[in-house]
Design an enzyme around this catalytic site. Structure first.
Site, PDB file in Angstrom:
ATOM      1  N   ASP B  15       3.124  -7.955   8.328  1.00  0.00           N
ATOM      2  CA  ASP B  15       3.830  -7.939   7.333  1.00  0.00           C
ATOM      3  C   ASP B  15       4.748  -6.933   6.921  1.00  0.00           C
ATOM      4  O   ASP B  15       6.127  -7.257   6.568  1.00  0.00           O
ATOM      5  CB  ASP B  15       2.688  -8.348   6.075  1.00  0.00           C
ATOM      6  CG  ASP B  15       2.164  -9.785   5.769  1.00  0.00           C
ATOM      7  OD1 ASP B  15       2.626 -10.527   6.702  1.00  0.00           O
ATOM      8  OD2 ASP B  15       1.397  -9.953   5.157  1.00  0.00           O
ATOM      9  N   ARG B  95      -4.980   2.288  -4.346  1.00  0.00           N
ATOM     10  CA  ARG B  95      -3.643   1.772  -4.722  1.00  0.00           C
ATOM     11  C   ARG B  95      -2.898   2.779  -5.604  1.00  0.00           C
ATOM     12  O   ARG B  95      -1.837   3.099  -5.227  1.00  0.00           O
ATOM     13  CB  ARG B  95      -3.549   0.317  -5.253  1.00  0.00           C
ATOM     14  CG  ARG B  95      -4.051  -0.697  -4.510  1.00  0.00           C
ATOM     15  CD  ARG B  95      -3.337  -0.792  -3.388  1.00  0.00           C
ATOM     16  NE  ARG B  95      -3.641  -1.615  -2.279  1.00  0.00           N
ATOM     17  CZ  ARG B  95      -4.303  -1.508  -1.118  1.00  0.00           C
ATOM     18  NH1 ARG B  95      -4.455  -0.322  -0.716  1.00  0.00           N
ATOM     19  NH2 ARG B  95      -4.660  -2.449  -0.550  1.00  0.00           N
ATOM     20  N   ASP B 124      -3.607  -6.699  -6.010  1.00  0.00           N
ATOM     21  CA  ASP B 124      -3.015  -5.248  -5.454  1.00  0.00           C
ATOM     22  C   ASP B 124      -1.682  -5.403  -6.214  1.00  0.00           C
ATOM     23  O   ASP B 124      -0.900  -4.014  -6.436  1.00  0.00           O
ATOM     24  CB  ASP B 124      -3.130  -5.131  -4.136  1.00  0.00           C
ATOM     25  CG  ASP B 124      -4.618  -4.634  -3.561  1.00  0.00           C
ATOM     26  OD1 ASP B 124      -5.297  -4.013  -4.469  1.00  0.00           O
ATOM     27  OD2 ASP B 124      -5.035  -5.004  -2.466  1.00  0.00           O
ATOM     28  N   SER B 175      -8.235 -11.313   6.209  1.00  0.00           N
ATOM     29  CA  SER B 175      -7.212 -10.374   5.532  1.00  0.00           C
ATOM     30  C   SER B 175      -7.907  -9.086   5.145  1.00  0.00           C
ATOM     31  O   SER B 175      -8.943  -9.227   4.429  1.00  0.00           O
ATOM     32  CB  SER B 175      -6.381 -11.078   4.657  1.00  0.00           C
ATOM     33  OG  SER B 175      -5.738  -9.950   3.994  1.00  0.00           O
TER      34      SER B 175
END
Lengths: 419, 419, 419, 419
Positions: B15, B95, B124, B175
């Site tokens: 990605d 994050r 996220d 994932s």
């Protein structure tokens, strides 16, 4: 002159047997003994006769297992009650029921007083005394053990003088209370919080090391927050608990080693065993995770904590308990479905859950093409969600990235950058 | 004309590799890639070069393990943070740090924008966007994956056209996000909450069934709420976590199967592994049980829950986080001591704890002759403690023992009474 | 082809009148107008006809005052709902009712959509949209004002083109919403939080300076938390509110000047008037102070705050609302009695309260000879109550009196000591 | 043999004067009297000499006004502390300071005990005893009034026998405690919660009816949550409070009539006057409304309530107080600015507020053309915000509009519909 009557919570053990005699001697009461079976597996016939043998004028024995399960344990399960996140309130749940039965019998028998065998240092004296007071403030309360100030040796001497049988295991270092919802154990070696509890401290659970080498999966079905069947077999709640205590206990599930804050202001180290309780609470929580909408799921713990505290602190008959339970009950309307729990070597792990009321929506949750979630909406959501933080940061420049820490890590890697 | 720069959170995966190209194509940006190692064991050299290969003009790689452990994980541990009582906030903690490093580099590089690879459905994206906004509201935010609306196949085609290597395990159904504090896994088969997660869903933990047959006891020493040594060996916090991940993971400890409420309004089923996190949180909680006075112990969970929610919801840089952390920090002053944890077949059980600041007072707690507790005091305490309940009961006669339920059990045993 | 129908919340004002036309033009809907009287004193006949005049195919007018009072306002009063301790949730309470009536009519009329006149910046759009979605997720929602993006001048031009009467007070700088429970006012001059609201901003309340020079005492009688009579005269709840609005409003009671946090992330400055609401909430709180036992009194505010937030945030139809209300309802069982409130120059002061369920016990509270309180009990109580603090202090020596501050004051007076 | 010393909290009144003698007679103590001025406007010289006259061997008088304001009142103001939403904790704040000074002097003087003049029924005995215990657990605590069990007449006789002057207003029915933060009054006529407090019960406040006919606006400036100037004039916090007590008191502001739940389990009716306290708390709250971001504003009340409870309950020296204060302090960083308060006839109304840290953003809040709020974002926000409620409604069909109530109102108006 006719003697006045007192109703005593009788366990069959040394303390309450001595209490029967002592209440006669010291207060000149006629003693009515009451023993409840709330799931500890007492030999009620034996207990009944022992009370009479040591001098009670009447001896009630009451099978209160179903009542206890349905009206005291169930609300606790629906609220996932764990005092200080660990203790499933085993004794704290039975005390209000025992008190209620005692008061009921006292009223029926025209007694003027009620008695319990608690010491002056535990929580149970508070639970009994407050419950008695709430249920019938006119009854006098006597707590022989709290009052008599005999040492262990003096008590044994008193028993022997009065023909009260002294148990052969009188040197047993443990002080145990048990019911459907579990078993608590304190005293002796356990009083050192650094020492691991010895094998002998446990009774309902196999040591995980000795538990079966093959996991066992059980399926528990709930209707509106109440367990109604185990592995597909419908059964009464009290029976389901007893059966699950056996199964989960066999796998070593349910051991709790806790240093807890007592209501009377001290810390004590407790060993609990609660195979069914911990298994059912886990299963119930996971079913709630599937069926409660977010807002309920995120506020319910506040109510649960307060209720755990209230019950622990002996306030079962406070109107607060009723109001908290009204909240909990309302949340259970759609908590129906089945949960798979894997029991293995001391651990109960939920591995699957399903419900006709499931709020898990595959089409919203999936990352597959059938995704129905509106990804655009997220942008607007984030903008407004973060707006207060953004305005604050803009006005107060609070978060400017000037920490040395960040500087340092970034500087460190500068070399690593290819131009 | 000089191109504007954007700083992209780069993972090395498909990605974000595609994003480098796409940001050039669609927005005509010069892309600066930034990859952080927060404990996932990345090959930073490889990632750095890959970014440059697929077109980044610069590629930062940052070893942020210590920083992450000390400034993001430690406050979480001290607050025992578990979102919805289960999820140790693995990604939610990294994050804000990643965002801070990105903004720091953006400011240093004179970039006008920052980018992340999140979709429009997860938490996220909120955490990144709100953090960026709080740290530097002037930076534009681009989220290519949320924006580009390519299907998986279209993305692969785009990669192939542009010479971006497509991973061989592109059909991997999972994932994954991972750091020091654990590993999260969603998607594919896991999307059915009734299905048990398959073995392949786990990576940090041995299946409990395959874990060693002998329990292992570890000793963790804390100073003011910070773990400072493992089995007596002093080590940096980040190293201690990594080591404990190995040990506890080997024993199958740390598997979490959770249906959770996302901030974006949906429920999702997640599989987490957090061997060190769960072990350390248990140990820390038990040490707190020994060293926090009751009043602190009983209010701290309210603050903990709020902080877990706040961090989960992407508000790390909200002033609320700071204020909640100030509370937590203040509580840690005396949380020092050592905890023994037994790791065995998927379960971490605290079996002993000691502290020079222990509030467990043997002389108060013991039932032995050295008991220094004032048993008389309990009487006065109970009287006043129960007074509101008593007055309410007296005024409103709310608790009169007239339930049929009690009548019934008592009636049932009447026969059993010997006259 | 038959046109599809939409049901519009119609106020009679410019925005919703223009919306009738706009919904026809833009979406080709047949518009059914629905106007509710929830206590704002609308001329329903006028509103009904105006809707038809500007093009609605049907025009419902509904007198919902009693329904609003009994099912929406009463639960708010019983929970003493004040968002951010100030705002009695005036509009937030009417929106769910209006939405419910609209959906009911939509279902009856076979409409495919519902519409409201809210902008994209307020809370009311959230309340309407979420309520519609909860009540009937199949209905499409249209919000013309949020959508049409006309400036004020464009809107007036559109109205004039389409023969929609433009109010003469179109330059009125205020944006008002009103019902039984109060009146809210925002915009214009009020947008400067430093500027005092001008006289013209108020309508339900006399300026305190101009209010009567003589205080007026009103007596409000509650049964189970519901006001049932005013100064001894029994009346319906909706009538009692209307009457009290007049009386308390005349005395200038009920003005609220608030900078509040909207759900959509911004702060806004609002002027509210709520004469009856503030008077009734004060009276109700004081009656609760007399009749709720301590434990309930001290936890209820937590539930109240959550409920205020939930209602403000548009979640009336979330199951959380129901559960919180179940708690509140349970607490009201004994909240019966009479409260005297003195109204004077902008202030409502409770000066007396009585109840047959009063938990105030003269014999316990008095310092006169009839005192029945057990003074001895206090000693035991204090000992155990303070025990955790004492043990902590002893172990950690945290509170040793060594502050310089204390040293200083004590040193200062040393001279003053006579030897 | 040398006599042991005791340090007594001395007020100058009858009870503590008698206590000096009684402590000599009963316990053979040398008594050291300590009187603090915490803002009640005592004649310290007089009090000092009186103590010596009735037999104290030493008499300390301490001007603790600044210390009290800065270290005890300020944290209370910053947390907007109102016990049960009404009582600003007047006495509860001074007790821990008095206890600290007493213990400090006891340590300096080598005393073995401390004494206070509280009865066995109030909260203050708990506050003193717990504070003493926390500050120095080795000091013995004596509470003569709680202990001596003399009736009022016996006490007077004892005083007369021992040459202790009996105040001329000995029949004054009130029992008063006062400091900077306000004045509390209980007893006598006030014990009937239905009776309005008579004029004589008040001292710091003018009866609103007799207060000036012209409102007065005061401007209070705060820096980081601390009031630093009044009407533009900088002054010490203690002076500002005293001055504001006069101004607001003159306008009749600050009367509180409360039935409160005491820690010792009873309800008592109290009359408080707190002109400065209520004015400052209102002003501070409004400034917070302007400067705290939403998330802080909405959680802070939870911390405030807990802190109010903790302080009321005598736990000032519990570590919980410190942790809660750490939270509060952190929130005050940006609470700077000026508030206008209108004082009039018993009411303090905030009418304006401004701050350089204001989070009120005109461009976001305005409905004028300069509006910078993103109206589109609201759509996405609402969609995700309401999603859990929507999914729940869809799955469980909970909110279908079938209430009879709605049917009825809609049916009622059907006639009114023009075809």
């Amino acid at each position: 002159m006719k003697k006045e009557k007192i109703v005593l919570a009788y366990s069959g053990g040394l303390d309450t047997s001595v209490a029967i005699k002592w209440l006669q001697d010291k207060y000149n009461f006629d003693v009515i003994a009451v023993a409840l079976d709330v799931g500890e597996g007492k030999d009620l016939e034996f207990v009944k006769n022992k009370a009479l043998d040591v001098g009670a004028i009447k001896s009630y024995v009451v099978d209160a297992k179903s009542l206890f399960a349905d009206e005291y344990v169930l609300p606790a399960l629906q609220a996932n009650l764990l005092y200080e996140s660990k203790y499933p309130l085993i004794s704290a749940l039975s005390r209000p029921l025992i008190a209620k039965v005692l008061v009921g019998i006292a009223e029926k028998e025209g007694a003027v007083a009620v008695a319990h065998g608690c010491t002056g240092k535990g929580n149970d004296q508070v639970r009994f005394d407050v419950a008695f007071t709430a249920l019938n403030p006119d009854l006098k309360i006597v707590a022989p053990v709290r009052e008599w100030a005999m040492s262990r040796d003096e008590e044994i001497a008193y028993a022997e003088e009065n023909g009260i049988p002294v148990p052969v295991d009188i040197d047993n270092p443990y002080s145990v209370d048990q019911n459907l919802w579990g078993r608590s154990n304190e005293c002796g070696i356990l009083e050192d919080p650094w020492a691991e509890a010895p094998k002998g401290a446990y009774d309902l659970t196999t040591d995980p090391v000795d538990a079966p080498d093959k996991p066992q999966v059980v399926q528990i079905t709930f209707e509106q927050g109440k367990p109604v069947s185990l592995d597909g077999e419908a059964m009464e709640f009290s029976q389901l608990i007893l059966k699950l205590n056996q199964i989960a206990g066999k796998h070593g599930v349910g051991r709790i080693d806790h240093v807890e804050n007592r209501l009377v202001g001290i810390k004590s180290r407790e060993i609990y065993e609660a195979p069914a309780a911990l298994t059912l609470i886990s299963a119930h929580q996971e079913l709630e995770a599937l069926t409660l909408p977010r807002e309920v799921a995120q506020f319910k713990p506040t109510v649960e904590q307060k209720l755990a505290q209230t019950v622990y602190d002996g306030l079962w008959y406070s109107p607060l308990t009723k109001a908290l339970q009204a909240f909990i009950e309302q949340t259970q309307t759609h908590v129906s479905g089945t949960v798979k729990v894997k029991l293995y070597k001391g651990h109960a792990q939920v591995i699957g859950r399903e419900s006709a009321q499931s709020l898990y929506d595959f089409d919203l949750a999936t990352y597959k093409p059938e995704d129905s979630f509106d990804h655009e909406a997220a942008l607007g959501f984030i903008k407004l969600w973060g707006l207060p933080t953004k305005v604050h940061a803009a006005v107060n420049q609070t978060n400017a990235v000037t920490d040395e820490a960040i500087e340092n890590v970034v500087v460190d890697v500068k070399e690593a950058v290819k131009q």
